[in-house]
Design an enzyme around this catalytic site. Structure first.
Site, PDB file in Angstrom:
ATOM      1  N   GLU A 122       0.643  -1.257  -0.338  1.00 59.80           N
ATOM      2  CA  GLU A 122      -0.035   0.130  -0.020  1.00 59.80           C
ATOM      3  C   GLU A 122       1.291   1.364   0.147  1.00 59.80           C
ATOM      4  O   GLU A 122       0.706   1.956   0.839  1.00 59.80           O
ATOM      5  CB  GLU A 122      -1.059  -0.103   0.802  1.00 59.80           C
ATOM      6  CG  GLU A 122      -2.140  -1.017   1.660  1.00 59.80           C
ATOM      7  CD  GLU A 122      -2.959  -1.017   2.685  1.00 59.80           C
ATOM      8  OE1 GLU A 122      -4.158  -1.294   1.885  1.00 59.80           O
ATOM      9  OE2 GLU A 122      -2.449  -0.819   3.137  1.00 59.80           O
ATOM     10  N   VAL A 123       1.353   1.412  -0.574  1.00 59.28           N
ATOM     11  CA  VAL A 123       2.818   2.655  -1.205  1.00 59.28           C
ATOM     12  C   VAL A 123       2.032   3.216  -1.840  1.00 59.28           C
ATOM     13  O   VAL A 123       1.676   3.619  -3.287  1.00 59.28           O
ATOM     14  CB  VAL A 123       3.478   2.376  -1.809  1.00 59.28           C
ATOM     15  CG1 VAL A 123       5.406   3.411  -1.657  1.00 59.28           C
ATOM     16  CG2 VAL A 123       4.812   1.004  -0.851  1.00 59.28           C
TER      17      VAL A 123
END
Lengths: 550, 550
Positions: free
Chosen positions: A341-342
């Site tokens: 989840e960057v």
């Protein structure tokens, strides 16, 4: 008992409560308690051993049961400690009465437990030999060579798994007030199917006190889970002391919601004594906002506090410092570097990061890869095998260090792709193995199969195992054990027991009975496992009744 | 951490979860953690002592703190045991690190805790002297006569209360890694306002394992509650062994959901060591259906299984046998005989009972009275003070034995009527003190005042105190502690602390801060106390955050 006003419920609960009340009313009348037969049912073990043979004799067990340690590893202090712990579990919660009988030890069938451990090496690592064999019989029995009870194992960790199984064979008889082993003689050969049988605990969304983490570790050992994935830090709080960067734990919620270095050592040692590895995680660069409370320079800007500043060397200095400090605490060979989840949007709009990207001719996607790979190098230099969430594989598998263990979570069918590329894999498909997904029934958890879609034997070997994840957004001390259990047990059996044994059973009859039994065992041991037949995880029982059917 | 699917919630929870998520999002940005100031707040005590004076010095406490027992009662083994227990609570969960420092004991301000106990009598009974005084200071301090820490009490039970307060003064400093007493010197004088500060536990609707009951007892001692009202048996199950009538516990749910006589002794002894009395109950004749599983003759007929058969001498023989057996287990002077919710309709339609009523010229109401009074006589003969639920008073106060303690539950305003008639009273007004009423906020629990409506001083003395009731319909091992705490703490302070101190506070500021703190203390001690600010008891936290604000 006075009750002229029912407890209040939201509407859905109210309907279920009424249904429960009706069921209770049905018990009125001269019928015996609905579950009387449960008491005469066979011995239940969880998880199922690899091979089991039993008989029809009932043996009594001496409350003063003695340990007879044998072999090069028999004298390990951790083994003596484990024996005392299990002796307490067998004779204390079920059976305070048994301890009162005193004297007459000769009258008991099982007065001694021989534990033979072949190796004196007590190193705990991924793939350590956890196999064991148990024999429990009476002198002179048809199938008995010798009387008493024997556990044989190659390591103390196998012996500790054997002690758990032995403890499940010992049941208190409330009529005779003896602890008994029924259906003896027992011959059990056992070993786990997967080397990695994990549970994730998240201490960033809610701080969990040391005592609570220890309760979780205890309960893991009851189900033969062997990896505590400690998701220590996330964007919400940074509770761990890092001597190299002492301001980092200023990101804790309060000064009282912290782990000292000594606390972390304590957790690792406590877990090791139960054959449980601790895999620590720092989730970079996307879940690290809390790092910046102590060192704001880690944030690209006050308006861009996540992901960490990829353009700054200081970021990697801090990661290096954290890893070096953690290496002294966590001996386990695997270390989790996150990488999920960057969302790099604000890198692009932060002038100095934008400039750095331009100078290095990188897109934000390139920078994400650069960040993960540089962090991996730091971990590998410390003799750690890096573990990363699957986005790293999904985004740049061709660049990922071949050592990488890919941690699946987004959905099914990922491990087949991972192992086809030669990487190792851990399955945590969120649809079934995320414990904060409260609507997943235990049967679905039980159905999770890490080898699904992988037929090649060599590729199968690349699947290390699986892990259930207890994300902490709504899990604090008040409900964390209730959310973990009993569903984690369903995954634990899937990960330990032979596939044939699992698929041979009928889920709604034999598995359900054993799971009820295991949940009640957890309760007896003081663990707040929730009802098995909850329509929804973490719900209270809907009405009065026996633990064995709720 | 991976989360692309939110945990599932019923609609109402979902709305609240969204509100929580918004609050979390608000924390983004460079601001320090929202609760940083909490760490610098003053020392919090729960319940409030009678009189407190503190200073401004910070004293360090030696991890090898020594007990210095003084006075005729100082040598009691129970006191030494309590000291070790509290030393563990102070130095273990908060402060594993402190134990590692070793050496240099001379450098600590508080290296010794003197406990002076005036009486060697360790009898625990209603009204036992629980008062104590504490002094904690440093040598040479302005207000300090001597250095160190002293607890003075008339009995070991007062000393045990003092140890709890002392443990709450000791807080781990995560910066210095010392356990400290801040705001020293402390002078505390303390004693409870009410002699009876109870918690009811119901082990009939759900069996609670011994280990769980012990967790409850531990947690009660943290809040200075002193009576465990053990509602052992009800219509759903009969878990207790009764040697005189060995078939009675056939009414347990299963053979594994039982208490042996030895288990019950174990509970009583465990509680006594924490200054907690165990008041047992058999709830006759209206909540006793489970008795008939072992002895069907106790039922008027297979179609009339409740109330117990009033017309049969056997009924009273069994009650007498139970009471005689229980008298050997429960030394407490009060015994609860129930007497609530007696629906006599089926007595009237059961021919032999109908005939007996006619022969004795009784209405069913008369028979109810006859039953209760005959049971009372049996208890009184065994030197027990009978306690009965308020229906007995409401129905035939003129005939009730003057010894009777009336236990209120139906609503407010009952104790004033009870004490006006010269009876003693315990308040458990269900609208505020029934813990299974999940919609009662802690502030309402806190508002419960046993002396409301009683101005006469002599009548006030007849109010023994109050009790919060944890009825077990939806409370099993998985959620019972979560349902008890933190709301039971609100009642505990009301029952312990001076009325003036309670009313002088602002509920939504000073009381709330202390209650948050006490809930986190419970969590630190491994007790699954639920969030304080729950809109509904037993709910999980609605989002990430510090224990100290949820």
């Amino acid at each position: 008992m006075p009750r002229n006003r029912p407890a209040s419920y939201p509407l859905l609960l109210l309907l279920l409560a009424l249904a429960g009340a009706a069921a209770v009313a049905g018990r009125r009348g001269p019928a015996p308690p609905a579950n009387a037969t449960t008491a005469d049912s066979p011995v239940y073990l969880w998880p199922l051993p690899r091979s089991v043979a039993s008989g029809s004799r009932t043996l009594t067990v001496d409350p003063d049961l003695a340990l007879d340690p044998q072999g090069p590893g028999g004298g390990a202090p951790a083994l003596a400690e484990a024996f005392q712990r299990y002796k307490g579990l067998v004779f204390a919660p079920w059976a305070h009465a048994a301890r009162k009988r005193g004297g007459g030890a000769a009258a008991y069938d099982v007065a001694r437990l021989t534990v033979l451990v072949a190796s004196a090496n007590d190193t705990l690592a991924l793939g350590v030999d956890e196999s064991y064999a148990i024999y429990v019989g009476a002198p002179g029995g048809v199938n008995a060579i010798v009387g008493g009870a024997i556990i044989e194992a190659n390591t103390i960790y196998g012996a500790i798994r054997g002690l758990e199984t032995f403890s499940q064979l010992c049941v208190f008889n409330y009529d005779t007030k003896n602890v008994e082993v029924r259906n003896a003689p027992w011959h059990i050969q056992d070993a786990p199917r997967f080397a990695f049988r994990g549970l994730l605990l998240d201490t960033s969304r809610h701080y969990l006190p040391i005592d609570v983490i220890k309760q979780v570790i205890d309960s893991m050992s009851f189900a033969k889970l062997n990896v505590l994935h400690w998701h220590i830090i996330d964007e919400q709080s940074f509770p761990l002391e890092v001597p190299s960067y002492p301001n980092l734990w200023k990101g804790s919620y309060t000064k009282w919601e912290r782990y000292t270095v000594e606390d972390a050592h304590d957790i690792v040692n406590y877990a090791k004594k139960r054959g449980i590895n601790v895999m620590a995680e720092i989730d970079v660069p996307g879940h690290a906002e809390s790092w910046g409370y102590g060192y704001p320079k880690l944030w690209p800007s006050p308006n861009c506090t996540e992901p960490l500043d990829v353009s700054s060397n200081f970021t990697f200095e801090v990661i290096s410092g954290i890893l070096s400090d953690m290496r002294k605490i966590f001996p386990f060979g695997l270390f989790h570097l996150g990488g999920d989840e960057v969302y790099t949007g604000c890198w692009n709009v932060t002038p100095h990061v934008r400039q750095w990207l331009n100078e290095h001719n990188m897109t934000t996607k390139d920078a994400y890869k650069y960040f993960v790979l540089r962090a991996q190098e730091l971990a590998i230099k410390l003799d750690w095998t890096p573990v990363n969430w699957e986005e790293t594989f999904n985004s740049f598998k061709e660049n990922l260090n071949p050592l990488t263990v890919v941690h699946n979570w987004l959905g099914p069918g990922v491990c087949p792709k991972v192992v086809a590329k030669g990487f190792r894999c851990i399955m945590s498909n969120q649809g079934i193995w995320y414990l904060d997904h409260l609507d997943v029934p235990w049967e679905d958890v039980y159905s999770g199969e890490p080898l699904d879609g992988i037929s090649d034997k060599d590729q199968q070997k690349l699947v290390l195992g699986g892990e259930v994840c207890m994300w902490g957004e709504t899990a604090d001390t008040s409900d964390v054990l209730q959310m973990i259990w009993p569903r984690a047990a369903a995954a634990a059996e899937r990960l330990w027991s032979p596939l044939e044994a699992i698929t041979a059973q009928d889920v709604e009859t034999t598995v359900l009975s054993r799971l009820h039994y295991f949940r009640c065992l957890l309760n007896h041991r003081g663990i707040a496992a929730a009802p098995v037949t909850n329509y929804y995880a973490r719900k209270p029982p809907i009405g009065p009744g026996s633990c064995f059917v709720q």
